[in-house]
Design an enzyme around this catalytic site. Sequence first.
Site, PDB file in Angstrom:
ATOM      1  N   CYS A 144       0.808  -1.215   0.000  1.00 51.87           N
ATOM      2  CA  CYS A 144       0.000   0.000   0.000  1.00 51.87           C
ATOM      3  C   CYS A 144       0.847   1.275   0.000  1.00 51.87           C
ATOM      4  O   CYS A 144       0.359   2.343  -0.396  1.00 51.87           O
ATOM      5  CB  CYS A 144      -0.932   0.009   1.213  1.00 51.87           C
ATOM      6  N   ALA A 145       2.082   1.199   0.437  1.00 50.87           N
ATOM      7  CA  ALA A 145       2.961   2.381   0.440  1.00 50.87           C
ATOM      8  C   ALA A 145       3.588   2.645  -0.918  1.00 50.87           C
ATOM      9  O   ALA A 145       4.196   3.692  -1.137  1.00 50.87           O
ATOM     10  CB  ALA A 145       4.057   2.214   1.490  1.00 50.87           C
TER      11      ALA A 145
END
Length: 360
Positions: A144-145
């Site tokens: 997700c980063a």
Amino acid sequence: MPKISSISTYNPPHKLEQSNIEQLTKELFTNNIPQLERLLKVFENGEIKQRHFCVPLEWHKKDHSFEERNDLYIDLAVEYGVTVIKSCLSNTSFLEQPLSSNEIDGIIFVSSTGISTPSIDARIMNKLEFSDRLKRIPIWGLGCAGGAAGISRAFDYCLAHPEEKVLVVCVELCSLTFQANDFSKSNLVGASLFADGVSCLLVCGDNVPIKNKMPMPYIVNTASKWMPDSEGVMGWDVKNDGLHVIFSRDIPTIINKWLGPFIDDFLEEQKLTKEQIKNLVAHPGGKKVLAAYEEALNMTEQHTAISRKVLQQNGNMSSPTVHYVLEQFMLNEENPNTYGLLLALGPGFSGEALLLQWRD
């Protein structure tokens, strides 16, 4: 300073209602998870209304090998990547004139839901007219980063090469990783949350003469943060049949304690305060994650409204999700000098933050 000159997103073809996904999950997990009815409330509590998948829902009723999943990932990642790049380079919402792919100097390709060597960017280059001198930076494993980290690395690149243009392309096909025979709570939560999405951004150095139709976000600075000994917070458990999700229930608590000091330090370094940030471009990891952002940053639901809407309409698509949020802010045609903070968290456990300022 480098600026984001264009952005596009692409939704895979199968739009599914959350209630239908819940029903299939119930069908697959019945008799294998104790108190399943109670646990299935996670589908409704997450407030996601619909998601987009690259495969129809019925695909998940059969077993699929890692090889089958990954072959499909490669084919679709290339197809979707080509589509979203074309859209980004010809997006008349932002660009006065379209660009050709052979004008691009670098490509940063971000993904965590399949593997490919050569990487997907090389395969895309055979479909579009890129220069054979194109610089490639594939990034894998940031989950997700990854969307935020991809922009950060484009910022670094354009600082060093102010006359060049870089694409940041994210493709995540989370639906291909769903494990119908994994009866863990992490897999159940993942089934209620994750979806497929694709995005592309054009980042330009200071000396690139591109004209935009409206104020665009310039990247003032970036910051990264890593938490030691946190491998078990989120990630993949790689097994013979594919990628099994690791998703700690402590993520909102970790955000509450860890994110605030990180952002306070970052903004202090830029001689700013949270009160000067108008646009919170937050990766919507889930309803509880957004609430944790609000608490940790002393912000309100008004700050996370766009992130919440993206989550409701798309689910969590991993790395490209924060780009879907940024796209909505950019379409709103912000006033010059408006500050924004782009945030995403991922495996490591890690965080990526970018300070943005809209300028003519």
